[in-house]
Design an enzyme around this catalytic site. Structure first.
Site, PDB file in Angstrom:
ATOM      1  N   LYS A 125       5.413   3.588  -1.442  1.00 15.94           N
ATOM      2  CA  LYS A 125       4.195   3.538  -2.255  1.00 15.94           C
ATOM      3  C   LYS A 125       3.925   4.900  -2.889  1.00 15.94           C
ATOM      4  CE  LYS A 125      -0.095   4.085  -1.080  1.00 15.94           C
ATOM      5  NZ  LYS A 125      -1.437   3.997  -0.477  1.00 15.94           N
ATOM      6  N   ASP A 143      -0.376  -0.695  -3.101  1.00 15.37           N
ATOM      7  CA  ASP A 143      -1.480  -0.181  -2.296  1.00 15.37           C
ATOM      8  C   ASP A 143      -2.253  -1.365  -1.702  1.00 15.37           C
ATOM      9  OD1 ASP A 143      -2.868  -1.229  -4.429  1.00 15.37           O
ATOM     10  OD2 ASP A 143      -4.100   0.532  -4.765  1.00 15.37           O
TER      11      ASP A 143
END
Length: 219
Positions: A125, A143
Site C-alpha cells: 500500500k 487503504d
C-alpha cells in the site's frame, strides 16, 4: 455477456462516476520529493493525514533527505514523530529505510515495486501511494476505504489487500487505477462511511449491490 464482462462494465461505470464526482481527488499527504512522501506514508500508518501533515511540516524543515534522517539520533526522531503514534517503530523504520536507500539505491527512492517493498516500513500500500503520487505510475491503493468500498460494491469478494488489488486491477484500464483509488478514498470519507453510509447521496448507488441494505435504512 459473461459475468466477468458484466463486472468489468459495472466497475468502469463506477470508476467514471466517482472520478467525475471527485475530480480533484489526490494524495492528501504534503510532500515535495518522493523521499518526503515515503517518510510521510510510513508515518501515516494508524494516523490521520492531517496529523501527519502537521508533524512533517516541522520535521521536513529539520530533515528531508535520507542522509539527514540516517544521521538523526533515534531519540530526536522519536520525539518529532511521537504525535503520529507507534512512534518508536516508525522512527526505527524511517531511519533504517533511509540507511538502505543510501547503501543500496544511491539515496534515491526506487520506482520498482519489488525494490520499494524491500525497504523497511514499506508494504504494497505504501509503495503504491509513492508510485502513484510521486511518480505518476498506475497504482491501486488498498487503504481501509478502498477495501471497504470495493467489497461493498461487489468488485471483489476477497479480504486480503493484495488479492483485492489484483481483482480491481483486472477490471479497469491501468490509466484509471490511480484516479479511481483516490476517488474511492474521498468517497469513503464523504459518503460511504463504515457504519452509516449515505446511500441516498451516493453517485453510484444504482450500481452498488449493497445500497440501502444497511440497518439505518430499514427503520
Amino acid at each position: 455477456m459473461s459475468p466477468n464482462s458484466n463486472l468489468a462494465r459495472r466497475a468502469k461505470k463506477i470508476c467514471h462516476r466517482l472520478t467525475k464526482a471527485y475530480p480533484d481527488a489526490a494524495c492528501r499527504l504534503n510532500f515535495s520529493t518522493p523521499f518526503e512522501l515515503l517518510v510521510a506514508t510510513i508515518l501515516a500508518a494508524q494516523c490521520t493525514d492531517d496529523k501527519v501533515n502537521e508533524v512533517t511540516a516541522k520535521l521536513f524543515k529539520r530533515a528531508n533527505t535520507p542522509e539527514a534522517f540516517a544521521r538523526m539520533r533515534p531519540a530526536t526522531l522519536e520525539a518529532k514523530v511521537r504525535p503520529t503514534g507507534f512512534y518508536r517503530n516508525k522512527a526505527k523504520a524511517v531511519r533504517k529505510m533511509s540507511r538502505m536507500l543510501l547503501d543500496e539505491f544511491g539515496g534515491k527512492v526506487p520506482r520498482d515495486m519489488d525494490q520499494l517493498v524491500r525497504l523497511p516500513g514499506v508494504a504494497r500500500k505504501t509503495a503504491n501511494v509513492v508510485r502513484a503520487a510521486a511518480f505518476g505510475l498506475p497504482a491501486i491503493i488498498t487503504d481501509t476505504h478502498f477495501i471497504r468500498l470495493s467489497r461493498r460494491m461487489g468488485l471483489t469478494r476477497n479480504e486480503d489487500p493484495v488479492k483485492i488489488e489484483a481483482d480491481v486491477a483486472a477490471l479497469l484500464p491501468q490509466d484509471r487505477w490511480s484516479a479511481f483509488s483516490h476517488a474511492i478514498l474521498f468517497h469513503g470519507r464523504a459518503v460511504c462511511a463504515a457504519k452509516k453510509p449515505r446511500c441516498d447521496a451516493c453517485a453510484v448507488a444504482d450500481e452498488c449491490p449493497s445500497a440501502f441494505k444497511f440497518p439505518h435504512f430499514k427503520k
